[in-house]
Every structure is written in C-alpha cells, then in structure tokens.
Design an enzyme around this catalytic site. Structure first.
Site, mmCIF file in Angstrom:
data_model
loop_
_atom_site.group_PDB
_atom_site.id
_atom_site.type_symbol
_atom_site.label_atom_id
_atom_site.label_comp_id
_atom_site.label_asym_id
_atom_site.label_seq_id
_atom_site.Cartn_x
_atom_site.Cartn_y
_atom_site.Cartn_z
ATOM 1 N N CYS A 2 -32.924 -14.451 -4.762
ATOM 2 C CA CYS A 2 -32.819 -15.852 -5.603
ATOM 3 C C CYS A 2 -34.355 -16.319 -5.627
ATOM 4 C CB CYS A 2 -31.881 -16.544 -5.338
ATOM 5 S SG CYS A 2 -30.384 -16.144 -5.655
ATOM 6 N N GLU A 13 -18.021 -15.731 -7.372
ATOM 7 C CA GLU A 13 -17.915 -14.441 -6.279
ATOM 8 C C GLU A 13 -17.120 -13.382 -7.394
ATOM 9 O OE1 GLU A 13 -16.791 -15.555 -2.626
ATOM 10 O OE2 GLU A 13 -18.925 -16.016 -2.114
ATOM 11 N N GLU A 68 -27.928 -19.587 -7.808
ATOM 12 C CA GLU A 68 -29.407 -19.601 -8.601
ATOM 13 C C GLU A 68 -29.124 -18.704 -9.981
ATOM 14 O OE1 GLU A 68 -28.687 -19.238 -5.340
ATOM 15 O OE2 GLU A 68 -30.134 -19.993 -4.130
#
Ligand code: THU
Length: 130
Positions: free
Chosen positions: A91, A46, A57
């Site tokens: 993703c 993050e 992913e």
C-alpha cells in the site's frame, strides 16, 4: 494547505467502522486529504479467498478516482482500536503512485513524508520515455 490531522484520523476511524474483515477480525480505515481539498476514505474489504482481500488503501485510491481524481496530500490510517497504523508495503507503493509532492503521513513515529516511508521508490517517473 492546512492539514487537520485530528479530523483526518476521525475520518479514518469512521471508515474503519465500515470494514468487512470477518476473516482477520482486523478492521482498517484510511483517510486522505487531496490536492483539491477533498477528504476521501476507505476500509478493508476481505474475501473468502483470503489473498483477494482489499486493503483500506485500495478502497481509498478507488474513492480518489470516483470523486474525480487528484493527488494525495496527507494520509492517516487506523486499526480497530482507532490507533495509528502503518500502511503495508504494497500500500505504500499504491500511495506513492498518487502522491502529491511532499505528501505527509501520520505514522507511529510522527508525521513523515512518503519518501521516508518508501525510500528510493520505484514509480511512474521510471517508466517515462527518455
Ligand atoms: N490491512 C489494510 O487494510 N491496510 C494495511 O495497510 C495493513 C493491512 C488489512 C488487510 C487485511 O484485511 C487486514 O488488514 C489484516 O491484515
């Protein structure tokens, strides 16, 4: 190719423990078997600028190319409790781009193909010159 789903999930869980998720407190790990027989993995990373965060992913696909490329044969994703997690919509698109024909995913409703989790997908084939 033989798929060891238990080992794949264990690898995803191992990756999840490396996640950097101080904002959501929602660590995610992903692992995949490639068509070269390699196991790759990734975790979410993050950012203080929330929207810039990377899903597990994204990290996995980067790893795919770091080890020399290939196609994804089987995929597993877990949350912080080590439970199977569905890849987010973005993703699924990311995985579709690099799928081996018939790619399988461990999902909350059993083993499914990439075509089932992203029906009627838009992909590289649509950009081919006619
Ligand atoms: N996340 C993933 O890494 N993969 C997914 O498929 C679902 C969501 C991450 C993004 C964010 O860091 C956290 O989970 C909470 O949304």
């Amino acid at each position: 190719m033989e798929i060891d789903w238990v080992a794949l999930k264990a690898e995803a869980t191992k990756a999840m423990k490396k996640a950097y998720a101080p904002y959501s407190n929602f660590p995610v790990g992903a692992a995949a078997l490639t068509d070269k027989g390699e196991i790759i993995s990734g975790c979410n990373v993050e950012n203080a600028s929330y929207g810039v965060g990377l899903c597990a992913e994204c990290s996995l696909v980067s790893e795919l190319y770091r080890v020399g490329g290939g196609k994804l044969v089987a995929f597993s994703c877990v949350d912080g409790a080590g439970s199977t997690l569905m890849p987010c919509g973005r993703c699924r698109q990311l995985l579709y781009e690099h799928h081996a024909p018939g790619m399988l995913l461990d999902t909350v409703s059993g083993i499914k193909t990439i075509y089932e989790v992203l029906p009627d997908a838009f992909g590289p084939e649509h950009l081919e010159q006619k």
